[in-house]
Motif scaffolding. Structure first.
Motif, mmCIF file in Angstrom:
data_model
loop_
_atom_site.group_PDB
_atom_site.id
_atom_site.type_symbol
_atom_site.label_atom_id
_atom_site.label_comp_id
_atom_site.label_asym_id
_atom_site.label_seq_id
_atom_site.Cartn_x
_atom_site.Cartn_y
_atom_site.Cartn_z
ATOM 1 N N ILE A 83 36.544 33.419 46.739
ATOM 2 C CA ILE A 83 37.787 33.019 46.079
ATOM 3 C C ILE A 83 38.789 34.164 46.166
ATOM 4 C CG2 ILE A 83 38.802 32.331 43.871
ATOM 5 C CD1 ILE A 83 35.379 31.738 43.606
ATOM 6 N N THR A 84 39.962 33.876 46.737
ATOM 7 C CA THR A 84 41.032 34.859 46.806
ATOM 8 C C THR A 84 42.321 34.205 46.334
ATOM 9 O OG1 THR A 84 41.458 34.279 49.122
ATOM 10 C CG2 THR A 84 39.999 36.152 48.733
ATOM 11 N N GLY A 85 43.344 35.015 46.117
ATOM 12 C CA GLY A 85 44.631 34.485 45.682
ATOM 13 C C GLY A 85 45.387 35.503 44.862
ATOM 14 N N THR A 87 46.197 35.487 41.622
ATOM 15 C CA THR A 87 45.770 35.752 40.239
ATOM 16 C C THR A 87 44.248 35.681 40.124
ATOM 17 O OG1 THR A 87 46.150 33.425 39.708
ATOM 18 C CG2 THR A 87 47.925 34.951 39.187
ATOM 19 N N VAL A 88 43.568 36.582 40.848
ATOM 20 C CA VAL A 88 42.103 36.596 40.865
ATOM 21 C C VAL A 88 41.536 36.807 39.464
ATOM 22 C CG1 VAL A 88 40.075 37.824 41.741
ATOM 23 C CG2 VAL A 88 41.930 37.262 43.288
ATOM 24 N N THR A 89 42.218 37.611 38.643
ATOM 25 C CA THR A 89 41.709 37.830 37.284
ATOM 26 C C THR A 89 41.740 36.528 36.486
ATOM 27 O OG1 THR A 89 43.919 38.606 36.667
ATOM 28 C CG2 THR A 89 42.260 40.281 37.121
ATOM 29 N N ARG A 90 42.738 35.692 36.704
ATOM 30 C CA ARG A 90 42.799 34.394 36.022
ATOM 31 C C ARG A 90 41.654 33.494 36.493
ATOM 32 N NH1 ARG A 90 46.795 30.001 37.395
ATOM 33 N NH2 ARG A 90 46.543 28.448 35.773
ATOM 34 N N TYR A 91 41.383 33.511 37.786
ATOM 35 C CA TYR A 91 40.264 32.706 38.305
ATOM 36 C C TYR A 91 38.951 33.208 37.705
ATOM 37 C CZ TYR A 91 43.937 31.979 41.818
ATOM 38 O OH TYR A 91 45.119 31.750 42.452
ATOM 39 N N ALA A 92 38.823 34.527 37.575
ATOM 40 C CA ALA A 92 37.604 35.109 36.995
ATOM 41 C C ALA A 92 37.404 34.628 35.563
ATOM 42 C CB ALA A 92 37.667 36.640 37.039
ATOM 43 N N TRP A 93 38.498 34.517 34.797
ATOM 44 C CA TRP A 93 38.394 34.034 33.424
ATOM 45 C C TRP A 93 37.862 32.607 33.409
ATOM 46 C CZ3 TRP A 93 40.016 30.046 30.395
ATOM 47 C CH2 TRP A 93 39.821 30.197 29.029
ATOM 48 N N HIS A 94 38.402 31.738 34.259
ATOM 49 C CA HIS A 94 37.952 30.339 34.298
ATOM 50 C C HIS A 94 36.486 30.236 34.733
ATOM 51 C CE1 HIS A 94 41.597 28.091 33.319
ATOM 52 N NE2 HIS A 94 42.262 29.057 33.928
ATOM 53 N N GLU A 103 30.096 37.262 41.525
ATOM 54 C CA GLU A 103 30.104 38.594 42.118
ATOM 55 C C GLU A 103 31.564 39.003 42.252
ATOM 56 O OE1 GLU A 103 28.769 40.616 46.342
ATOM 57 O OE2 GLU A 103 27.579 38.964 45.542
ATOM 58 N N ILE A 104 31.891 40.172 41.735
ATOM 59 C CA ILE A 104 33.278 40.630 41.720
ATOM 60 C C ILE A 104 33.444 41.741 42.750
ATOM 61 C CG2 ILE A 104 35.091 41.649 40.302
ATOM 62 C CD1 ILE A 104 33.632 40.362 37.870
ATOM 63 N N ALA A 105 34.193 41.431 43.818
ATOM 64 C CA ALA A 105 34.502 42.409 44.856
ATOM 65 C C ALA A 105 35.960 42.841 44.669
ATOM 66 C CB ALA A 105 34.292 41.774 46.233
ATOM 67 N N ARG A 108 38.093 39.891 46.151
ATOM 68 C CA ARG A 108 37.736 38.476 46.010
ATOM 69 C C ARG A 108 36.630 38.305 44.977
ATOM 70 N NH1 ARG A 108 34.190 37.266 51.511
ATOM 71 N NH2 ARG A 108 32.656 38.902 51.141
ATOM 72 N N LEU A 109 36.453 37.055 44.549
ATOM 73 C CA LEU A 109 35.339 36.657 43.692
ATOM 74 C C LEU A 109 34.395 35.822 44.534
ATOM 75 C CD1 LEU A 109 37.484 35.426 40.671
ATOM 76 C CD2 LEU A 109 36.392 37.664 40.912
ATOM 77 N N ILE A 110 33.097 35.890 44.228
ATOM 78 C CA ILE A 110 32.110 35.118 44.991
ATOM 79 C C ILE A 110 31.219 34.389 43.993
ATOM 80 C CG2 ILE A 110 30.224 35.226 46.658
ATOM 81 C CD1 ILE A 110 31.588 37.979 47.547
ATOM 82 N N ILE A 111 31.081 33.067 44.189
ATOM 83 C CA ILE A 111 30.212 32.253 43.334
ATOM 84 C C ILE A 111 29.364 31.348 44.219
ATOM 85 C CG2 ILE A 111 31.798 32.294 41.361
ATOM 86 C CD1 ILE A 111 32.621 29.389 42.117
ATOM 87 N N GLN A 112 28.331 30.763 43.622
ATOM 88 C CA GLN A 112 27.538 29.781 44.349
ATOM 89 C C GLN A 112 28.388 28.535 44.576
ATOM 90 O OE1 GLN A 112 24.415 30.001 41.349
ATOM 91 N NE2 GLN A 112 22.945 30.446 42.952
#
Length: 192
Positions: A83-85, A87-94, A103-105, A108-112
């Motif tokens: 996941i990129t974009g 507002t990555v911090t907003r995506y992380a909150w959701h 997984e927080i890089a 980007r964020l990485i999820i199953q």
């Protein structure tokens, strides 16, 4: 030939457990939640893990066999979403609000893979790409690789006395998993 038994796990993370490994076992994130489990090593040896309680293995941990050898744990490649974009911090909150391992890089964020989360994140404006990679999400509030309360093995009761232990980071773990859908309705409708 019967499987070699293992009763002990050596935590990784700089302890040198993986310096002496004789073989490795590659496990996905879901497969790394273990208690009693038959595993197959990279060299094709069957081992039977028999632990006193369920634990979450981390990449870098070592499984000590009854003959003294150590099998290293590695994160297997699996189907994930990157996941990129803007507002990555907003995506992380959701993502965190749904107790989804993440997984927080730096970039980007990485999820199953999860079609519902993918649709939600795209609706929020995220760019979401299917990838195949090892998955090592952030640990929960207690440093474990799992964030759900029932997987802490009893440690959740230790975390309520925060006192002066040098903790200067926010404790974001939610111990009451039953109020998720009711916690913010008071802010939705202003009262007279």
């Amino acid at each position: 030939m019967s499987a070699m038994k293992a009763f002990d796990v050596l935590p990784g993370g700089g302890s040198g457990a993986t310096d002496t490994v004789s073989d490795t076992v590659a496990l996905t994130y879901d497969q790394r939640l273990v208690r009693r489990k038959k595993l197959m090593t990279a060299a094709g040896e069957a081992i039977f893990l028999d632990l006193p309680q369920t634990i979450s293995l981390q990449a870098g941990d070592g499984i000590r066999l009854e003959d003294g050898r150590v099998i290293g744990v590695v994160a297997a490649e699996e189907a994930l979403l990157a996941i990129t974009g803007d507002t990555v911090t907003r995506y992380a909150w959701h993502i965190g609000n749904r107790h989804t391992p993440c997984e927080i890089a730096p970039d980007r964020l990485i999820i199953q893979r999860d079609p519902v989360l993918k649709a939600m994140l795209e609706q929020l404006g995220a760019e979401v790409h299917d990838i195949i990679a090892p998955f090592s999400p952030e640990g929960g509030a207690y440093g474990h690789g799992r964030t759900m309360g029932h997987e802490h093995g009893g440690h959740e009761h230790m975390g309520h006395v925060h006192g002066d232990h040098g903790h200067d980071h926010p404790h974001t773990h939610n111990h009451d998993h039953h109020h998720e859908h009711a916690h913010d309705h008071s802010h939705d409708h202003p009262h007279d």
